[in-house]
Design a protein around this motif. Structure first.
Motif, PDB file in Angstrom:
ATOM      1  N   SER A   1      27.028  41.613  52.125  1.00  0.00           N
ATOM      2  CA  SER A   1      27.520  41.031  50.875  1.00  0.00           C
ATOM      3  C   SER A   1      26.399  41.123  49.840  1.00  0.00           C
ATOM      4  CB  SER A   1      27.913  39.564  51.076  1.00  0.00           C
ATOM      5  OG  SER A   1      26.741  38.770  51.174  1.00  0.00           O
ATOM      6  N   ARG A   2      26.697  40.675  48.617  1.00  0.00           N
ATOM      7  CA  ARG A   2      25.633  40.639  47.606  1.00  0.00           C
ATOM      8  C   ARG A   2      24.785  39.389  47.736  1.00  0.00           C
ATOM      9  NH1 ARG A   2      29.851  41.483  42.933  1.00  0.00           N
ATOM     10  NH2 ARG A   2      30.736  39.943  44.361  1.00  0.00           N
TER      11      ARG A   2
ATOM     12  N   VAL B   1      22.093  42.378  52.655  1.00  0.00           N
ATOM     13  CA  VAL B   1      22.409  42.091  51.258  1.00  0.00           C
ATOM     14  C   VAL B   1      22.330  43.374  50.447  1.00  0.00           C
ATOM     15  CG1 VAL B   1      21.719  40.776  49.208  1.00  0.00           C
ATOM     16  CG2 VAL B   1      21.625  39.700  51.459  1.00  0.00           C
TER      17      VAL B   1
ATOM     18  N   ASP C   1      24.778  45.425  47.010  1.00  0.00           N
ATOM     19  CA  ASP C   1      26.016  45.609  46.258  1.00  0.00           C
ATOM     20  C   ASP C   1      26.601  46.939  46.717  1.00  0.00           C
ATOM     21  OD1 ASP C   1      28.036  46.135  44.464  1.00  0.00           O
ATOM     22  OD2 ASP C   1      26.936  45.335  42.742  1.00  0.00           O
TER      23      ASP C   1
END
Ligand SMILES: NC(=O)c1ccc[n+]([C@@H]2O[C@H](COP(=O)([O-])OP(=O)(O)OC[C@H]3O[C@@H](n4cnc5c(N)ncnc54)[C@H](OP(=O)(O)O)[C@@H]3O)[C@@H](O)[C@H]2O)c1
Length: 323
Positions: free
Chosen positions: A31-32, A45, A47
């Motif tokens: 995930s971001r 982590v 994008d």
């Protein structure tokens, strides 16, 4: 099994992560990083729209299964499949019943007003983006020799739902003002229990490939929205007064449709019979899961309101005029 969950920190991703960890699998979530993952999961982590960032965390990684809860465009799928030396294993894409709803268009010959911006522009974009993600995955699956499954979901109801859609109704019941129900809440709806969704994901991760590529999931029965709201009210110990009004009248009064998030035309109504026959999916009946989720929401009252609640005073004024 080593499983990668893109979007594994979100509402549905959280349910899947916990269910997979409980079943003894290794879980890596990507995930971001706006929320942390469930305890026991590895966190990556990045994008996913940033090709380089995605490659930095996934290059050379090997997974037995991938569950993609964060693909909103065809390019999201393409970029993931381009990560060098990454092995994703069997791939499940989480899609939406909205793909069925983005097929309308104004009937020709077109008039000038047909091109106006509409309140549901974002819903169209979402449905079309998801349809592109599905198509891209299906076509790349054949060229990459990948085995893929697409799950199309309606509105999902469950614990930890940050969209606050159930809370939108509960908060109104608790403030004891009348509740405006577009079209009287007679339209049948068919949602999905988040726990059922997580169980299907675990079964797909562990079991053999199903015969088909695309499955709808949904609760077994279609129920008028008003009946669902009455069940929620009964659990909350409230007896709300429902007032019928048409969307057109409410719009004329300046009320935005977000005020009643389960009532709009973007709540897809799916037929889950293929999933029942081929995945053994039964689905928990509304009368079982809705009280559970309502009780959980009452015990974990959100600190903020659903965005539509900002117009509550206008709703009450309209309700006053309707009597
Ligand atoms: N909830 C429903 O009722 C429902 C109904 C039908 C279909 N679906 C589908 O189910 C999936 C999950 O829904 P949800 O309700 O669980 O959504 P959610 O709570 O908003 O979670 C989205 C997840 O994706 C991550 N994410 C979003 N954009 C990303 C990006 N560019 N790069 C990396 N990670 C990204 C988010 O984390 P960060 O923000 O930290 O990146 C989060 O982990 C979605 O594909 C949705 O279309 C949901």
């Amino acid at each position: 099994l080593r499983t990668l969950l893109l979007g594994g920190t979100g509402f549905l991703g959280g349910h899947c992560t916990r269910a997979l960890l409980e079943a003894g699998h290794e879980v890596t979530v990507l995930s971001r990083g706006s929320r942390g993952p469930a305890t026991g999961a590895e966190s990556l982590v990045a994008d996913r729209r940033d090709e380089r960032a995605l490659a930095t965390v996934l290059e050379g990684r090997r997974f037995d299964r991938t569950v993609d809860l964060a693909a909103y465009e065809g390019s999201d799928v393409e970029r993931l499949l381009r990560v060098p030396e990454a092995s994703l294993g069997r791939y499940t894409l989480i899609s939406t019943g909205q793909v069925y709803l983005v097929t309308r268009c104004p009937r020709p010959p077109y008039r000038e007003e047909d091109s106006r911006y509409t309140y549901d522009h974002a819903n169209w974009q979402y449905g079309i983006g998801k349809r592109r993600a599905e198509r891209t995955l299906l076509s790349l699956a054949s060229t990459h020799g990948m085995r893929v499954v697409i799950l199309r979901l309606p509105i999902v109801v469950g614990e930890e739902d940050a969209s606050l859609r159930l809370w939108a109704y509960l908060e109104r019941m608790l403030d004891r003002g009348p509740i405006l129900l577009p079209d009287g809440g007679r339209r049948p709806v068919r949602f999905l229990d988040a726990a059922d969704f997580a169980r299907v994901v675990v079964r797909l991760v562990e079991g053999p490939m199903p015969p088909g590529n695309i499955y709808n999931l949904a609760q077994p029965e279609a129920v008028p929205l008003r009946a669902m709201l009455e069940q929620i009210a009964a659990v909350a110990g409230e007896r709300p007064r429902f007032l019928e009004a048409s969307w057109e009248d409410l719009e004329r009064e300046g009320l935005e449709r977000a005020f009643s998030p389960f009532a709009g035309p973007w709540a897809s109504h799916l037929d889950p019979s293929r999933a029942r026959a081929e995945l053994g999916f039964a689905g928990t009946p509304v009368e079982e899961y809705l009280p559970r989720v309502t009780r959980w929401t009452l015990e974990h009252r959100p600190e903020r309101s659903h965005p539509g609640y900002a117009q509550r005073s206008l709703e009450l004024a309209i309700a006053g005029r309707l009597g």
